[in-house]
Design a protein around this motif. Structure first.
Motif, PDB file in Angstrom:
ATOM      1  N   ARG A  24      -2.741  26.326  30.885  1.00  0.00           N
ATOM      2  CA  ARG A  24      -2.105  25.581  29.804  1.00  0.00           C
ATOM      3  C   ARG A  24      -1.018  26.430  29.161  1.00  0.00           C
ATOM      4  N   LEU A  25      -0.011  25.744  28.712  1.00  0.00           N
ATOM      5  CA  LEU A  25       1.159  26.410  28.142  1.00  0.00           C
ATOM      6  C   LEU A  25       1.678  25.578  26.986  1.00  0.00           C
ATOM      7  N   LEU A  26       1.977  26.236  25.869  1.00  0.00           N
ATOM      8  CA  LEU A  26       2.511  25.565  24.688  1.00  0.00           C
ATOM      9  C   LEU A  26       4.017  25.787  24.643  1.00  0.00           C
ATOM     10  N   VAL A  27       4.771  24.702  24.683  1.00  0.00           N
ATOM     11  CA  VAL A  27       6.231  24.759  24.708  1.00  0.00           C
ATOM     12  C   VAL A  27       6.753  23.961  23.522  1.00  0.00           C
ATOM     13  N   GLY A  28       7.700  24.517  22.786  1.00  0.00           N
ATOM     14  CA  GLY A  28       8.145  23.753  21.627  1.00  0.00           C
ATOM     15  C   GLY A  28       9.530  24.115  21.139  1.00  0.00           C
ATOM     16  N   THR A  29       9.909  23.420  20.108  1.00  0.00           N
ATOM     17  CA  THR A  29      11.215  23.615  19.492  1.00  0.00           C
ATOM     18  C   THR A  29      11.101  23.335  18.008  1.00  0.00           C
ATOM     19  N   ASN A  30      12.049  23.830  17.244  1.00  0.00           N
ATOM     20  CA  ASN A  30      12.154  23.473  15.832  1.00  0.00           C
ATOM     21  C   ASN A  30      13.053  22.260  15.678  1.00  0.00           C
ATOM     22  N   ARG A  31      12.828  21.539  14.621  1.00  0.00           N
ATOM     23  CA  ARG A  31      13.527  20.258  14.425  1.00  0.00           C
ATOM     24  C   ARG A  31      15.040  20.426  14.437  1.00  0.00           C
ATOM     25  N   ASP A  32      15.552  21.486  13.855  1.00  0.00           N
ATOM     26  CA  ASP A  32      17.006  21.678  13.737  1.00  0.00           C
ATOM     27  C   ASP A  32      17.388  23.031  14.344  1.00  0.00           C
ATOM     28  N   GLU A  33      16.896  23.293  15.536  1.00  0.00           N
ATOM     29  CA  GLU A  33      16.974  24.608  16.160  1.00  0.00           C
ATOM     30  C   GLU A  33      18.345  25.270  16.043  1.00  0.00           C
ATOM     31  N   VAL A 129       7.018  19.881  18.228  1.00  0.00           N
ATOM     32  CA  VAL A 129       8.243  19.997  17.435  1.00  0.00           C
ATOM     33  C   VAL A 129       7.808  20.446  16.043  1.00  0.00           C
ATOM     34  N   PHE A 130       8.448  21.490  15.534  1.00  0.00           N
ATOM     35  CA  PHE A 130       8.097  22.051  14.225  1.00  0.00           C
ATOM     36  C   PHE A 130       9.120  21.596  13.206  1.00  0.00           C
ATOM     37  N   ASP A 131       8.663  20.967  12.132  1.00  0.00           N
ATOM     38  CA  ASP A 131       9.549  20.397  11.118  1.00  0.00           C
ATOM     39  C   ASP A 131       9.036  20.779   9.739  1.00  0.00           C
ATOM     40  N   GLN A 132       9.435  21.947   9.282  1.00  0.00           N
ATOM     41  CA  GLN A 132       9.055  22.468   7.962  1.00  0.00           C
ATOM     42  C   GLN A 132      10.333  22.963   7.292  1.00  0.00           C
ATOM     43  N   PRO A 133      11.126  22.054   6.690  1.00  0.00           N
ATOM     44  CA  PRO A 133      12.455  22.426   6.206  1.00  0.00           C
ATOM     45  C   PRO A 133      12.434  23.587   5.216  1.00  0.00           C
TER      46      PRO A 133
END
Length: 283
Positions: A24-33, A129-133
């Motif tokens: 398993r692999l966790l892949v992600g991005t930030n909302r406004d990278e 997707v990480f969205d913590q402004p």
């Protein structure tokens, strides 16, 4: 990842990319990278910040995508600029017509979200997707840009942010003096990441991505983890375009050459094939 052909080639062909034993692999991005790179300049007005958004996309296409990804490093600067203008105005803008920050969303999709979606077609992939402004007094809204998730995973103590410009100073101050609710979010995020990494029976609340576009995925929004079916950073048209930027270089390259006055300078004198890319996009 597996040896042999490039990881992207394997992903585009829907081939397995991971060695046995990686389950398993966790892949992600930030909302406004991509907004991270907009704070390198001292934007004294909102108009200046808006202009920087547009310039970021053009500079990326001219200096990185055209010479490196399309293999057109022999283009002269004017021809590289011409190619970037065409790519942005004729391909990117129509796909991102609803975007208020075209460059930031485009670069996020291309380098982070679209790649994560390609990976999402492989088994054992978990996408977020990480969205913590960021709450900071910046001319351009900071949103949740590159690196913003790190203090929420690793802790705020010792976290540093470049602070050469007023906007960067404001962002750095928000991380240097985190509000209580920011620390509470850190506790939840760090626990989820730790569970995913260390406990074979606990996924930390993350959900596996099963679809070709890496859906469903986990959304961290304002401290809460939920499962959603569509990333908030792009439209279906933008999704298709950014996949083509990864997987259909030859067609895009052919169209750039067809439109460019620099094609006659090609040291290999390669005749570009018919521009099937535009026909495929239209259909």
């Amino acid at each position: 990842v597996a040896e042999g052909r490039s990881t992207v080639d394997r992903l585009c062909a829907r081939e397995p990319v991971f060695f046995d034993g990686l389950d398993r692999l966790l892949v992600g991005t930030n909302r406004d990278e991509a907004r991270f790179w907009l704070f390198d300049e001292d934007h004294r007005t909102r108009l200046g910040a808006a202009a920087a958004v547009d310039r970021l996309a053009r500079d990326f296409l001219r200096d990185s995508y055209v010479p490196i990804d399309l293999g057109l490093d022999w283009f002269t600067p004017p021809c590289a600029a011409q190619a970037a203008d065409w790519l942005l105005d004729d391909l990117v803008r129509p796909a991102y017509r609803d975007s208020s920050l075209l460059a930031a969303d485009f670069l996020t999709d291309l380098w982070f979200t679209a790649f994560a979606e390609l990976v999402g077609s492989s088994p054992g992939i978990f996408r977020y997707v990480f969205d913590q402004p960021v709450r900071a007094d910046t001319l351009l809204p900071a949103g949740t840009c590159h690196c913003d998730e790190l203090p929420y995973v690793l802790g705020f103590d010792g976290f540093q942010w470049d602070d050469d410009t007023p906007d960067q100073v404001a962002i750095a101050a928000s991380f240097a003096r985190p509000a209580p609710e920011m620390r509470a979010v850190h506790d939840r995020v760090a626990a989820a990441w730790l569970a995913f990494a260390t406990d074979p029976d606990d996924l930390g609340g993350f959900v596996p991505s099963s679809g070709d576009f890496g859906e469903p995925h986990s959304l961290w929004a304002n401290g809460s983890l939920s499962t959603v079916e569509d990333a908030p950073v792009h439209s279906p048209a933008a999704r298709r375009l950014t996949r083509d930027f990864f997987c259909d270089h030859d067609a895009i390259r052919a169209e750039v050459l067809r439109r460019s006055a620099c094609a006659d300078d090609d040291p290999g004198r390669r005749e570009p094939p018919p521009p099937a890319f535009l026909q495929a996009s239209a259909s």
